[in-house]
Design a protein around this motif. Structure first.
Motif, mmCIF file in Angstrom:
data_model
loop_
_atom_site.group_PDB
_atom_site.id
_atom_site.type_symbol
_atom_site.label_atom_id
_atom_site.label_comp_id
_atom_site.label_asym_id
_atom_site.label_seq_id
_atom_site.Cartn_x
_atom_site.Cartn_y
_atom_site.Cartn_z
ATOM 1 N N ALA A 84 -49.869 63.847 22.620
ATOM 2 C CA ALA A 84 -49.868 62.968 23.782
ATOM 3 C C ALA A 84 -48.496 62.644 24.347
ATOM 4 O O ALA A 84 -48.343 62.468 25.553
ATOM 5 C CB ALA A 84 -50.591 61.660 23.427
ATOM 6 N N ASN A 85 -47.481 62.540 23.499
ATOM 7 C CA ASN A 85 -46.193 62.051 23.978
ATOM 8 C C ASN A 85 -45.072 62.528 23.065
ATOM 9 O O ASN A 85 -45.321 63.173 22.031
ATOM 10 C CB ASN A 85 -46.205 60.521 24.087
ATOM 11 N N ALA A 86 -43.841 62.199 23.432
ATOM 12 C CA ALA A 86 -42.685 62.675 22.674
ATOM 13 C C ALA A 86 -42.673 62.127 21.250
ATOM 14 O O ALA A 86 -42.325 62.831 20.304
ATOM 15 C CB ALA A 86 -41.396 62.289 23.404
ATOM 16 N N GLN A 121 -42.265 64.332 31.207
ATOM 17 C CA GLN A 121 -41.093 65.196 31.075
ATOM 18 C C GLN A 121 -40.420 65.074 29.713
ATOM 19 O O GLN A 121 -39.985 66.075 29.136
ATOM 20 C CB GLN A 121 -40.083 64.877 32.184
ATOM 21 N N ASP A 122 -40.327 63.850 29.161
ATOM 22 C CA ASP A 122 -39.652 63.710 27.872
ATOM 23 C C ASP A 122 -40.435 64.413 26.761
ATOM 24 O O ASP A 122 -39.849 65.045 25.863
ATOM 25 C CB ASP A 122 -39.409 62.244 27.532
ATOM 26 N N ALA A 123 -41.762 64.351 26.829
ATOM 27 C CA ALA A 123 -42.585 65.040 25.843
ATOM 28 C C ALA A 123 -42.470 66.552 26.003
ATOM 29 O O ALA A 123 -42.408 67.296 25.017
ATOM 30 C CB ALA A 123 -44.042 64.610 25.979
ATOM 31 N N HIS A 147 -44.155 77.194 33.577
ATOM 32 C CA HIS A 147 -43.470 75.902 33.447
ATOM 33 C C HIS A 147 -42.412 75.953 32.350
ATOM 34 O O HIS A 147 -41.327 75.370 32.491
ATOM 35 C CB HIS A 147 -44.502 74.811 33.149
ATOM 36 N N LEU A 148 -42.712 76.651 31.261
ATOM 37 C CA LEU A 148 -41.774 76.719 30.139
ATOM 38 C C LEU A 148 -40.561 77.587 30.451
ATOM 39 O O LEU A 148 -39.460 77.320 29.962
ATOM 40 C CB LEU A 148 -42.484 77.276 28.901
ATOM 41 N N THR A 149 -40.749 78.625 31.256
ATOM 42 C CA THR A 149 -39.680 79.600 31.487
ATOM 43 C C THR A 149 -39.011 79.477 32.850
ATOM 44 O O THR A 149 -38.011 80.142 33.100
ATOM 45 C CB THR A 149 -40.237 81.025 31.349
ATOM 46 N N ASN A 150 -39.608 78.664 33.740
ATOM 47 C CA ASN A 150 -39.097 78.528 35.107
ATOM 48 C C ASN A 150 -39.140 79.852 35.871
ATOM 49 O O ASN A 150 -38.309 80.093 36.762
ATOM 50 C CB ASN A 150 -37.671 77.961 35.115
#
Length: 273
Positions: A84-86, A121-123, A147-150
């Protein structure tokens, strides 16, 4: 002797209608002859119409689940689902470093097949920096890989380049799941890049259906089960691809709208121990 049966782990949320998350993972483990265990991260109230509420479990309780499993069982492979989160990702990373639960299959639940972002974004940054380097295999969907590689994955060359970037980020093996959108689509193609440098494409027929809940969970769970049984990464991927295609092709009438895939479309594998 205790723990001779292949025991595998899902670190995931519970989906109350049984179509995805932990439940889809356990369905998959059972069908492939592996004993499924769980570290529960989130409980979701949902059905075929959508998600209506969710609760994230306390981090201390997540720690206790890891402790309890490590104290008694022999986990031979593990996978992650929705984190769920960082803070939760950091907790999972800490425990995966603390305990040897075998190879890790990372299903990076970041972006839906419709392009909606699921992690803040932080996660997302924590997943990239801390969790991906622990992955024996990462299985992003088309949009997650972008999203991971842009990169914009508008060609085979770009998809192959994205897989190489994901390896450079720390994942030993990469499976990028193909795009499922488009009115005239007839096939779904996935790209695999192995730690050895071997690459290959997998293709199956595209099935136009609303009953695809749990597709990504099932794919990564079947791979985890097969690794836990001692199969190679490549064999596990190929088995999982066939399993998921059959589960999508043979619809099951559960729910009124966006239903689950049909795990029963595949034969049950008897555990060997």
């Amino acid at each position: 002797m205790a723990n001779e049966i292949p025991e595998v782990l899902t670190i995931a949320g519970s989906d109350s209608d049984g179509s995805a998350g932990m439940e889809a993972d356990l369905h998959s483990f059972f069908m492939r002859g592996a004993y499924g265990t769980v570290v529960l991260t989130t409980a979701v109230a949902g059905n075929s119409y959508g998600i209506h509420d969710s609760v994230t479990l306390p981090l201390e309780f997540i720690d206790h689940q890891f402790d309890a499993l490590a104290d008694d069982l022999h986990i031979r492979a593990a996978k992650t689902g929705m984190l769920a989160n960082a803070a939760m990702i950091n907790t999972v990373v800490k425990n995966l470093k603390k305990y040897d639960f075998g190879p890790l299959v990372l299903d990076p639940v970041i972006v839906t097949i419709h392009g909606a972002l699921l992690l803040e974004q932080d996660a997302f940054e924590t997943l990239k920096s801390d969790l991906i380097p622990l992955a024996t295999l990462i299985t992003p969907n088309f949009y997650e890989a972008e999203h991971l590689t842009n990169l914009t994955l508008d060609s085979d060359d770009q998809i192959e380049a994205a897989a190489e970037i994901l390896q450079q980020m720390g994942a030993k093996n990469v499976m990028i799941k193909g795009d499922h959108t488009g009115e005239n689509r007839t096939e779904v193609r996935d790209f695999v890049r192995l730690e050895s440098g071997k690459t290959f494409w997998l293709s199956d027929a595209y099935h136009k259906t609303d009953r695809v809940n749990g597709t990504g969970d099932t794919l990564s769970a079947v791979i985890t089960a097969e690794i836990g049984k001692g199969n190679s990464i490549e064999d596990a991927i190929r088995i999982a691809k066939r399993f998921v295609n059959e589960a999508i092709a043979n619809e099951i009438p559960v729910g009124h709208q966006f239903g689950p895939i049909n795990h029963w479309a595949n034969p049950i594998v008897t555990p060997q121990f």
